[in-house]
Design an enzyme around this catalytic site. Structure first.
Site, PDB file in Angstrom:
ATOM      1  N   GLU A  83       0.814  -1.219   0.000  1.00 53.80           N
ATOM      2  CA  GLU A  83       0.000   0.000   0.000  1.00 53.80           C
ATOM      3  C   GLU A  83       0.849   1.272   0.000  1.00 53.80           C
ATOM      4  OE1 GLU A  83      -3.754  -0.799   2.638  1.00 53.80           O
ATOM      5  OE2 GLU A  83      -2.134  -2.128   3.198  1.00 53.80           O
TER       6      GLU A  83
ATOM      7  N   SER B 252      -3.869  -4.904   2.032  1.00 51.72           N
ATOM      8  CA  SER B 252      -4.411  -4.491   0.745  1.00 51.72           C
ATOM      9  C   SER B 252      -5.457  -5.488   0.281  1.00 51.72           C
ATOM     10  CB  SER B 252      -3.271  -4.427  -0.267  1.00 51.72           C
ATOM     11  OG  SER B 252      -3.792  -4.452  -1.554  1.00 51.72           O
TER      12      SER B 252
ATOM     13  N   ASP C 218     -14.360  -2.457   9.320  1.00 53.48           N
ATOM     14  CA  ASP C 218     -15.115  -2.820   8.109  1.00 53.48           C
ATOM     15  C   ASP C 218     -16.140  -3.904   8.431  1.00 53.48           C
ATOM     16  OD1 ASP C 218     -13.488  -1.130   6.643  1.00 53.48           O
ATOM     17  OD2 ASP C 218     -12.171  -2.724   5.909  1.00 53.48           O
TER      18      ASP C 218
ATOM     19  N   GLU D 245     -12.919  -6.736   9.725  1.00 54.10           N
ATOM     20  CA  GLU D 245     -11.555  -6.442  10.208  1.00 54.10           C
ATOM     21  C   GLU D 245     -11.522  -5.036  10.795  1.00 54.10           C
ATOM     22  OE1 GLU D 245      -8.459  -5.531   7.519  1.00 54.10           O
ATOM     23  OE2 GLU D 245      -9.740  -4.427   6.158  1.00 54.10           O
TER      24      GLU D 245
ATOM     25  N   ASN E   1      -8.987  -1.763  10.862  1.00 47.10           N
ATOM     26  CA  ASN E   1      -7.810  -1.126  10.245  1.00 47.10           C
ATOM     27  C   ASN E   1      -7.231  -0.130  11.239  1.00 47.10           C
ATOM     28  OD1 ASN E   1      -8.177  -2.134   7.335  1.00 47.10           O
ATOM     29  ND2 ASN E   1     -10.178  -1.270   7.826  1.00 47.10           N
TER      30      ASN E   1
HETATM   31  N1  ADP Z   1     -16.218 -12.994   4.382  1.00 46.84           N
HETATM   32  C1  ADP Z   1     -16.426 -12.101   3.416  1.00 46.84           C
HETATM   33  N2  ADP Z   1     -17.626 -12.043   2.772  1.00 46.84           N
HETATM   34  C2  ADP Z   1     -17.839 -11.166   1.766  1.00 46.84           C
HETATM   35  N3  ADP Z   1     -16.916 -10.303   1.314  1.00 46.84           N
HETATM   36  C3  ADP Z   1     -15.700 -10.306   1.896  1.00 46.84           C
HETATM   37  C4  ADP Z   1     -15.397 -11.200   2.973  1.00 46.84           C
HETATM   38  N4  ADP Z   1     -14.102 -10.986   3.335  1.00 46.84           N
HETATM   39  C5  ADP Z   1     -13.638  -9.994   2.539  1.00 46.84           C
HETATM   40  N5  ADP Z   1     -14.593  -9.587   1.676  1.00 46.84           N
HETATM   41  C6  ADP Z   1     -14.462  -8.517   0.668  1.00 46.84           C
HETATM   42  O1  ADP Z   1     -13.086  -8.228   0.460  1.00 46.84           O
HETATM   43  C7  ADP Z   1     -12.771  -6.906   0.927  1.00 46.84           C
HETATM   44  C8  ADP Z   1     -11.422  -6.899   1.619  1.00 46.84           C
HETATM   45  O2  ADP Z   1     -11.429  -7.771   2.729  1.00 46.84           O
HETATM   46  P1  ADP Z   1     -10.933  -7.337   4.176  1.00 46.84           P
HETATM   47  O3  ADP Z   1     -11.154  -8.501   5.090  1.00 46.84           O
HETATM   48  O4  ADP Z   1     -11.553  -6.053   4.603  1.00 46.84           O
HETATM   49  O5  ADP Z   1      -9.352  -7.204   3.967  1.00 46.84           O
HETATM   50  P2  ADP Z   1      -8.403  -6.007   3.474  1.00 46.84           P
HETATM   51  O6  ADP Z   1      -9.233  -4.759   3.355  1.00 46.84           O
HETATM   52  O7  ADP Z   1      -7.394  -5.940   4.556  1.00 46.84           O
HETATM   53  O8  ADP Z   1      -7.846  -6.507   2.192  1.00 46.84           O
HETATM   54  C9  ADP Z   1     -13.903  -6.529   1.857  1.00 46.84           C
HETATM   55  O9  ADP Z   1     -14.044  -5.130   1.949  1.00 46.84           O
HETATM   56  C10 ADP Z   1     -15.087  -7.231   1.184  1.00 46.84           C
HETATM   57  O10 ADP Z   1     -15.551  -6.492   0.058  1.00 46.84           O
HETATM   58 MG    MG Z   2     -10.754  -4.031   4.615  1.00 48.89          MG
END
Ligand code: ADP
Ligand code: MG
Length: 303
Positions: free
Chosen positions: A19, A145, A248, A264, A266
């Site tokens: 990032e 990311s 989130d 998660e 942040n």
């Molecule tokens: N269990 C889940 N069900 C549906 N969508 C998901 C899920 N996990 C992640 N996502 C999608 O992927 C995106 C990124 O995942 P996230 O866990 O927030 O990790 P990061 O933002 O650190 O990459 C989320 O904002 C969502 O759109």
């Molecule tokens: Mg996220």
């Protein structure tokens, strides 16, 4: 803390994570706002010589504008503790814990917060057979990311999952529905934003310019809004976060409040004036300048 009115601030930005580019933008914007607030600001692109650069800059306070590994996972926080320079955002433990999605979810679940079911599996195992009944999500356990997030839909083929994934991946039940996010600033949850993206299953599109837009405040029922504010504050506290964090969520609206899941936390969320956190602050009457000033006044060691 009036002694901090014109303090010398080092803004840490860039760094070696995936990032990096986002952090460079956050760093430049925060540095400009801090100068505008009357601080004496030096910008440092955090590379292998970050300790030397910090010693040369001799800041009274560090404003951490890094995102992702090294800047968001406790590493740079450990350096700042060692150097005894007060810094913004979360400390060593909370940063490291939040970055490890599986361990963070264990702590959040123990605090009674709803998280999607999931488990860590070997990449090769995940590519051979479905680790969970589809639809499910495969993502890195400790990358900040969104690159590397794969959705395996009903009828999907696990063998098609990318070979460039880390050796161990996090597999999670897929939560359909909306994408909500909430900022915590100290002891207060600010607002809920609904992130609307155009793509169907296309989570990369969301991060491209024009690929998504923010509805703030989110047009959602009062009980869902209250639950997001409550869960974000409890998550911030359960992980031991400090300063500003952003949580989130996914919300399956057909299931009401039962369909709300925390994905998660942040600990170093995006900090350009049009990022989610500054937008929520603005809605609460806190300008970008007032937000970065608050962060500096909140900075400390032993966080
Ligand atoms: N269990 C889940 N069900 C549906 N969508 C998901 C899920 N996990 C992640 N996502 C999608 O992927 C995106 C990124 O995942 P996230 O866990 O927030 O990790 P990061 O933002 O650190 O990459 C989320 O904002 C969502 O759109
Ligand atoms: Mg996220």
């Amino acid at each position: 803390m009036s002694s901090r009115t014109s303090a010398r601030i080092a803004v840490l930005k860039g760094g070696p994570s995936a990032e990096r580019e986002v952090s460079l933008v956050s760093g430049v914007e925060c540095a400009a706002a801090l100068r505008n607030e009357g601080f004496d600001v030096v910008e440092i692109d955090a590379g292998p010589e970050v300790v030397r650069d910090l010693k040369a800059a001799r800041p009274e306070i560090v404003f951490n504008a890094l995102h992702g590994r090294w800047g968001e996972d406790g590493c740079v926080q450990g350096i700042l503790e060692w150097l005894r320079i007060p810094y913004t955002h979360s400390g060593v433990l909370a940063s490291a814990l939040a970055m490890d999605k599986t361990r963070a979810k264990q702590v959040l679940a123990a605090a009674g917060l709803p998280v999607p079911k999931g488990k860590l599996v070997g990449r090769d195992e995940a590519r051979t057979a479905h680790p969970l009944p589809p639809p499910y999500v495969i993502k890195p356990n400790n990358e900040g990311s969104s690159v590397g997030v794969y959705i395996v839909p009903d009828g999907g083929d696990p063998a098609r999952i990318a070979e460039d994934m880390s050796e161990v991946v996090l597999v999670e039940e897929y939560i359909s529905g909306r994408e909500l996010t909430t900022t915590v600033m100290g002891d207060r949850a600010l607002a809920v934003t609904d992130i609307v993206s155009d793509g169907w299953y296309d989570y990369h599109a969301k991060y491209a310019p024009g690929g998504s837009h923010h509805v703030i405040p989110a047009q959602i029922p009062a009980d869902i809004e209250a639950a997001c504010l409550d869960h974000a504050l409890r998550a911030h506290r359960a992980l031991g976060c400090r300063g500003v964090s952003r949580t989130d969520f996914r919300w399956d609206e057909a299931r009401g409040v039962e369909g709300l899941y925390l994905l998660e936390v942040n600990t170093q969320p995006g900090m350009t004036p049009t990022s989610l956190v500054p937008e929520q602050a603005a809605l609460s009457g806190i300008s970008f300048g007032a937000l970065v000033r608050w962060m500096v006044e909140d900075a400390s060691c032993s966080r």
